[in-house]
Design a protein around this motif. Structure first.
Motif, PDB file in Angstrom:
ATOM      1  N   LEU A   9      10.571  28.473  67.592  1.00 58.69           N
ATOM      2  CA  LEU A   9      11.449  29.624  67.793  1.00 58.69           C
ATOM      3  C   LEU A   9      12.534  29.316  68.796  1.00 58.69           C
ATOM      4  O   LEU A   9      13.606  29.927  68.783  1.00 58.69           O
ATOM      5  N   ILE A  10      12.286  28.330  69.663  1.00 59.80           N
ATOM      6  CA  ILE A  10      13.301  27.947  70.649  1.00 59.80           C
ATOM      7  C   ILE A  10      14.553  27.458  69.941  1.00 59.80           C
ATOM      8  O   ILE A  10      15.664  27.674  70.394  1.00 59.80           O
ATOM      9  N   VAL A  11      14.348  26.787  68.795  1.00 54.29           N
ATOM     10  CA  VAL A  11      15.471  26.205  68.070  1.00 54.29           C
ATOM     11  C   VAL A  11      16.499  27.248  67.694  1.00 54.29           C
ATOM     12  O   VAL A  11      17.696  27.009  67.735  1.00 54.29           O
ATOM     13  N   ASN A  40      19.156  33.601  60.421  1.00 59.53           N
ATOM     14  CA  ASN A  40      18.460  32.339  60.682  1.00 59.53           C
ATOM     15  C   ASN A  40      17.383  32.494  61.757  1.00 59.53           C
ATOM     16  O   ASN A  40      16.396  31.762  61.764  1.00 59.53           O
ATOM     17  N   GLU A  41      17.582  33.444  62.660  1.00 59.94           N
ATOM     18  CA  GLU A  41      16.608  33.670  63.719  1.00 59.94           C
ATOM     19  C   GLU A  41      15.273  34.170  63.160  1.00 59.94           C
ATOM     20  O   GLU A  41      14.243  34.059  63.819  1.00 59.94           O
ATOM     21  N   ASN A  42      15.300  34.704  61.948  1.00 63.93           N
ATOM     22  CA  ASN A  42      14.080  35.252  61.341  1.00 63.93           C
ATOM     23  C   ASN A  42      13.280  34.203  60.561  1.00 63.93           C
ATOM     24  O   ASN A  42      12.248  34.533  59.974  1.00 63.93           O
ATOM     25  N   LEU A  43      13.770  32.954  60.553  1.00 62.03           N
ATOM     26  CA  LEU A  43      13.119  31.914  59.763  1.00 62.03           C
ATOM     27  C   LEU A  43      12.233  31.002  60.596  1.00 62.03           C
ATOM     28  O   LEU A  43      11.788  29.953  60.128  1.00 62.03           O
ATOM     29  N   GLY A  44      11.977  31.401  61.837  1.00 58.36           N
ATOM     30  CA  GLY A  44      11.166  30.566  62.714  1.00 58.36           C
ATOM     31  C   GLY A  44       9.766  30.318  62.184  1.00 58.36           C
ATOM     32  O   GLY A  44       9.252  29.198  62.265  1.00 58.36           O
ATOM     33  N   VAL A  45       9.134  31.335  61.636  1.00 61.61           N
ATOM     34  CA  VAL A  45       7.780  31.188  61.109  1.00 61.61           C
ATOM     35  C   VAL A  45       7.780  30.223  59.929  1.00 61.61           C
ATOM     36  O   VAL A  45       6.893  29.360  59.815  1.00 61.61           O
TER      37      VAL A  45
END
Length: 206
Positions: A4-6, A69-74
């Motif tokens: 998620l840091i990415v 894109n922030e929602n694609l961490g999982v």
């Protein structure tokens, strides 16, 4: 998850001070010619990423510069995409050697990711070109590392990362997320190299 840091791009991008002075002595090992060549290569990489993305990511919901894109961490975690090393402003606790090593590691990571994904893409020509530019930049970064370490830094061949890509959609997401992460990491590389360039100029003027 660390991945998620990415995608928390504004957080660590904002941590850079654009004209922060280098710690004493750092400019002495930042070869001005290598720094300039490295800055040119990272700019070329950043300019190539949108074309590479357009050439291989055709899923309409996957946009390079999207807040989604922030929602694609999982999903990134499920696929197995490692996060990039974090780059910060040079200081006593984040030295030039550390910064260069993180740059080298990050570039090698993205070469490895693209090497894993590229064979699964229908159109991978521009991704292959991007890999070559990343390799060229990594060579320059390693030249700077060689100046400040006792050991010779040899650029290894990229070892493909074991990604979980059961279907075409996962391949699309992996390509998309790798290019998103590379773009963010590349912007941080620009900032760090800019600070080295400014430090070298200040050293020459003093």
């Amino acid at each position: 998850m660390h991945i998620l840091i990415v995608f928390a791009i504004p957080v660590f991008m904002a941590s850079f001070a654009r004209s922060a002075p280098l710690p004493d002595g750092s400019a002495l090992v930042a070869d001005p010619e290598i720094v300039k060549m490295s800055r040119s290569l990272i700019q070329k990489i950043l300019l190539s990423i949108p074309d590479a993305h357009e050439s291989c990511v055709y899923t309409e919901t996957l946009k390079l510069n999207s807040s989604d894109n922030e929602n694609l961490g999982v999903m990134a975690s499920n696929i197995g995409i490692p996060s990039a090393p974090i780059l910060k402003t040079l200081s006593d606790s984040f030295t030039l050697e550390t910064g260069l090593k993180h740059m080298s590691e990050g570039l090698q990571l993205h070469r490895a990711l693209l090497s894993s994904i590229s064979p699964r893409l229908e159109n991978n020509n521009k991704v292959t070109d991007l890999q070559s530019d990343i390799r060229d930049l990594a060579i320059q970064i390693n030249k700077m590392l060689n100046k400040i370490t006792a050991e010779t830094m040899v650029l290894p061949s990229p070892t493909p990362v074991a990604l979980r890509l059961p279907g075409e959609y996962e391949v699309q997401v992996a390509a998309h997320l790798t290019l998103v992460q590379l773009q963010s990491f590349g912007q941080d590389v620009v900032r760090l190299l800019r600070s080295l360039d400014q430090g070298s100029e200040e050293e020459m003027e003093s």
